[in-house]
Design a protein around this motif. Sequence first.
Motif, PDB file in Angstrom:
ATOM      1  N   LEU A  64      17.224  13.136  61.018  1.00 57.28           N
ATOM      2  CA  LEU A  64      17.873  12.656  59.803  1.00 57.28           C
ATOM      3  C   LEU A  64      19.174  11.917  60.117  1.00 57.28           C
ATOM      4  O   LEU A  64      19.495  10.909  59.480  1.00 57.28           O
ATOM      5  N   THR A  65      19.923  12.416  61.096  1.00 54.62           N
ATOM      6  CA  THR A  65      21.136  11.718  61.524  1.00 54.62           C
ATOM      7  C   THR A  65      20.796  10.332  62.042  1.00 54.62           C
ATOM      8  O   THR A  65      21.454   9.336  61.701  1.00 54.62           O
ATOM      9  N   SER A  66      19.758  10.245  62.855  1.00 53.50           N
ATOM     10  CA  SER A  66      19.330   8.951  63.395  1.00 53.50           C
ATOM     11  C   SER A  66      18.866   8.035  62.278  1.00 53.50           C
ATOM     12  O   SER A  66      19.139   6.820  62.297  1.00 53.50           O
ATOM     13  N   THR A  67      18.171   8.590  61.289  1.00 52.85           N
ATOM     14  CA  THR A  67      17.678   7.783  60.165  1.00 52.85           C
ATOM     15  C   THR A  67      18.839   7.201  59.357  1.00 52.85           C
ATOM     16  O   THR A  67      18.820   6.028  58.967  1.00 52.85           O
ATOM     17  N   LYS A  68      19.859   8.004  59.110  1.00 50.87           N
ATOM     18  CA  LYS A  68      21.028   7.521  58.364  1.00 50.87           C
ATOM     19  C   LYS A  68      21.733   6.395  59.115  1.00 50.87           C
ATOM     20  O   LYS A  68      22.162   5.402  58.515  1.00 50.87           O
ATOM     21  N   ARG A  69      21.840   6.525  60.412  1.00 52.09           N
ATOM     22  CA  ARG A  69      22.487   5.481  61.200  1.00 52.09           C
ATOM     23  C   ARG A  69      21.640   4.216  61.228  1.00 52.09           C
ATOM     24  O   ARG A  69      22.168   3.098  61.208  1.00 52.09           O
ATOM     25  N   MET A  70      20.321   4.398  61.273  1.00 51.60           N
ATOM     26  CA  MET A  70      19.438   3.237  61.241  1.00 51.60           C
ATOM     27  C   MET A  70      19.538   2.531  59.890  1.00 51.60           C
ATOM     28  O   MET A  70      19.522   1.294  59.819  1.00 51.60           O
ATOM     29  N   ASP A  95      21.257   6.201  67.883  1.00 54.86           N
ATOM     30  CA  ASP A  95      20.616   7.384  67.320  1.00 54.86           C
ATOM     31  C   ASP A  95      21.336   8.646  67.781  1.00 54.86           C
ATOM     32  O   ASP A  95      22.367   8.586  68.457  1.00 54.86           O
ATOM     33  N   ALA A  96      20.817   9.800  67.404  1.00 55.11           N
ATOM     34  CA  ALA A  96      21.499  11.067  67.676  1.00 55.11           C
ATOM     35  C   ALA A  96      21.625  11.366  69.162  1.00 55.11           C
ATOM     36  O   ALA A  96      22.437  12.214  69.551  1.00 55.11           O
ATOM     37  N   TRP A  97      20.853  10.688  70.004  1.00 59.97           N
ATOM     38  CA  TRP A  97      20.900  10.927  71.452  1.00 59.97           C
ATOM     39  C   TRP A  97      21.621   9.810  72.185  1.00 59.97           C
ATOM     40  O   TRP A  97      21.576   9.728  73.406  1.00 59.97           O
ATOM     41  N   GLY A  98      22.278   8.917  71.430  1.00 64.52           N
ATOM     42  CA  GLY A  98      23.037   7.846  72.054  1.00 64.52           C
ATOM     43  C   GLY A  98      22.206   6.653  72.460  1.00 64.52           C
ATOM     44  O   GLY A  98      22.685   5.774  73.191  1.00 64.52           O
ATOM     45  N   GLN A  99      20.961   6.569  71.995  1.00 60.60           N
ATOM     46  CA  GLN A  99      20.092   5.455  72.359  1.00 60.60           C
ATOM     47  C   GLN A  99      20.226   4.310  71.349  1.00 60.60           C
ATOM     48  O   GLN A  99      20.415   4.540  70.154  1.00 60.60           O
ATOM     49  N   ARG A 100      20.083   3.084  71.817  1.00 63.68           N
ATOM     50  CA  ARG A 100      20.092   1.931  70.930  1.00 63.68           C
ATOM     51  C   ARG A 100      18.802   1.899  70.107  1.00 63.68           C
ATOM     52  O   ARG A 100      17.755   2.360  70.572  1.00 63.68           O
ATOM     53  N   GLU A 129       9.954   4.079  62.040  1.00 63.43           N
ATOM     54  CA  GLU A 129      10.166   2.658  61.860  1.00 63.43           C
ATOM     55  C   GLU A 129      10.693   2.363  60.464  1.00 63.43           C
ATOM     56  O   GLU A 129      10.383   3.069  59.505  1.00 63.43           O
ATOM     57  N   LEU A 130      11.479   1.303  60.363  1.00 63.00           N
ATOM     58  CA  LEU A 130      12.022   0.852  59.083  1.00 63.00           C
ATOM     59  C   LEU A 130      11.740  -0.642  58.952  1.00 63.00           C
ATOM     60  O   LEU A 130      12.423  -1.478  59.541  1.00 63.00           O
ATOM     61  N   PRO A 131      10.701  -1.022  58.156  1.00 66.46           N
ATOM     62  CA  PRO A 131      10.405  -2.441  57.957  1.00 66.46           C
ATOM     63  C   PRO A 131      11.512  -3.107  57.147  1.00 66.46           C
ATOM     64  O   PRO A 131      12.027  -2.541  56.178  1.00 66.46           O
ATOM     65  N   LEU A 132      11.880  -4.323  57.523  1.00 61.29           N
ATOM     66  CA  LEU A 132      12.906  -5.086  56.833  1.00 61.29           C
ATOM     67  C   LEU A 132      12.278  -6.375  56.336  1.00 61.29           C
ATOM     68  O   LEU A 132      11.806  -7.215  57.120  1.00 61.29           O
ATOM     69  N   THR A 157      11.750  -5.308  61.985  1.00 61.49           N
ATOM     70  CA  THR A 157      11.532  -3.858  62.007  1.00 61.49           C
ATOM     71  C   THR A 157      12.566  -3.194  62.894  1.00 61.49           C
ATOM     72  O   THR A 157      12.780  -3.623  64.037  1.00 61.49           O
ATOM     73  N   LEU A 158      13.204  -2.181  62.346  1.00 57.05           N
ATOM     74  CA  LEU A 158      14.081  -1.313  63.131  1.00 57.05           C
ATOM     75  C   LEU A 158      13.317  -0.045  63.463  1.00 57.05           C
ATOM     76  O   LEU A 158      12.454   0.396  62.693  1.00 57.05           O
ATOM     77  N   SER A 159      13.668   0.591  64.563  1.00 51.08           N
ATOM     78  CA  SER A 159      12.976   1.830  64.929  1.00 51.08           C
ATOM     79  C   SER A 159      13.818   2.655  65.887  1.00 51.08           C
ATOM     80  O   SER A 159      14.771   2.161  66.490  1.00 51.08           O
ATOM     81  N   PHE A 160      13.450   3.927  65.996  1.00 45.87           N
ATOM     82  CA  PHE A 160      13.976   4.778  67.061  1.00 45.87           C
ATOM     83  C   PHE A 160      12.889   5.751  67.471  1.00 45.87           C
ATOM     84  O   PHE A 160      11.997   6.067  66.674  1.00 45.87           O
ATOM     85  N   THR A 161      12.947   6.196  68.693  1.00 42.68           N
ATOM     86  CA  THR A 161      11.972   7.152  69.227  1.00 42.68           C
ATOM     87  C   THR A 161      12.718   8.359  69.770  1.00 42.68           C
ATOM     88  O   THR A 161      13.637   8.211  70.575  1.00 42.68           O
ATOM     89  N   THR A 162      12.329   9.532  69.335  1.00 43.20           N
ATOM     90  CA  THR A 162      12.989  10.756  69.779  1.00 43.20           C
ATOM     91  C   THR A 162      12.571  11.082  71.216  1.00 43.20           C
ATOM     92  O   THR A 162      11.563  10.562  71.707  1.00 43.20           O
TER      93      THR A 162
END
Length: 234
Positions: free
Chosen positions: A157-163, A197-202, A227-230, A215-220
């Motif tokens: 959720l932290t990563s999602t808010k930052r995204m 993201d929450a682990w310091g990854q871009r 993913e977040l489509p724009l 599209t923005l995304s992060f992988t745990t």
Amino acid sequence: MSPFMTGLLLGMTVFSALSLQWAKAELAELQARKAQQDRAQAQELANALEFAVLTEDASGYSDDYALQRARAFANVGSQTRGGNTVLATTRADEPDETAPGVFGVGKTQVALTAGDDRFARAAAGRVESAAALQQQVGQGGPTVLANLQAVRERQVLTSTKRMDALAEQVFAYYAATMRFPDEAAFATLQGRLNLRDAWGQRFGYSVTPDGQSATLSFTTPWDYTRELPLSLKN
């Protein structure tokens, strides 16, 4: 037996009975105080374990919830405590313990038991189900839970808010240029904002050739991708 001796014996009997009652009451109070202290220590270690997980980075990620991780973030007393605290890991409400839960997180709970009660430590060490774990915790003894599923969900959720915050800036770029940034422009934008993201990854980013969708995304670290489509298209 003289009345004096009779009275003396009765008095001693009453005194002995009262002394025994006082001793039992004092022992019960000491035991209750010790149980409370043990539970407080176990709770501190549970909090420390959760914090240790929250503060990990991508290179330090681990689903091995060893006691040493908790002690590293606990006070000195908990750090140096001997073998009187044990960990027991269980996955709750899943017939297959490898099955993913919310956000791909297994429903992991860790039991921590503090104190010198060998039976309590042994019970925590061999727990095999969430129901048995909850039963131990519900007894008010020295066993508490660290809910690692909740911690992992919080990281997502932290990563999602930052995204989402990064997406707002990408849309602002679009408003100024009528196209989403290309990958080079996005790298510059993300570097300036330093949103990770929450682990310091871009965050990952991809854009269509016409610049009208992205599209923005992060992988745990446990390989769950969000993913977040724009797009401004309906």
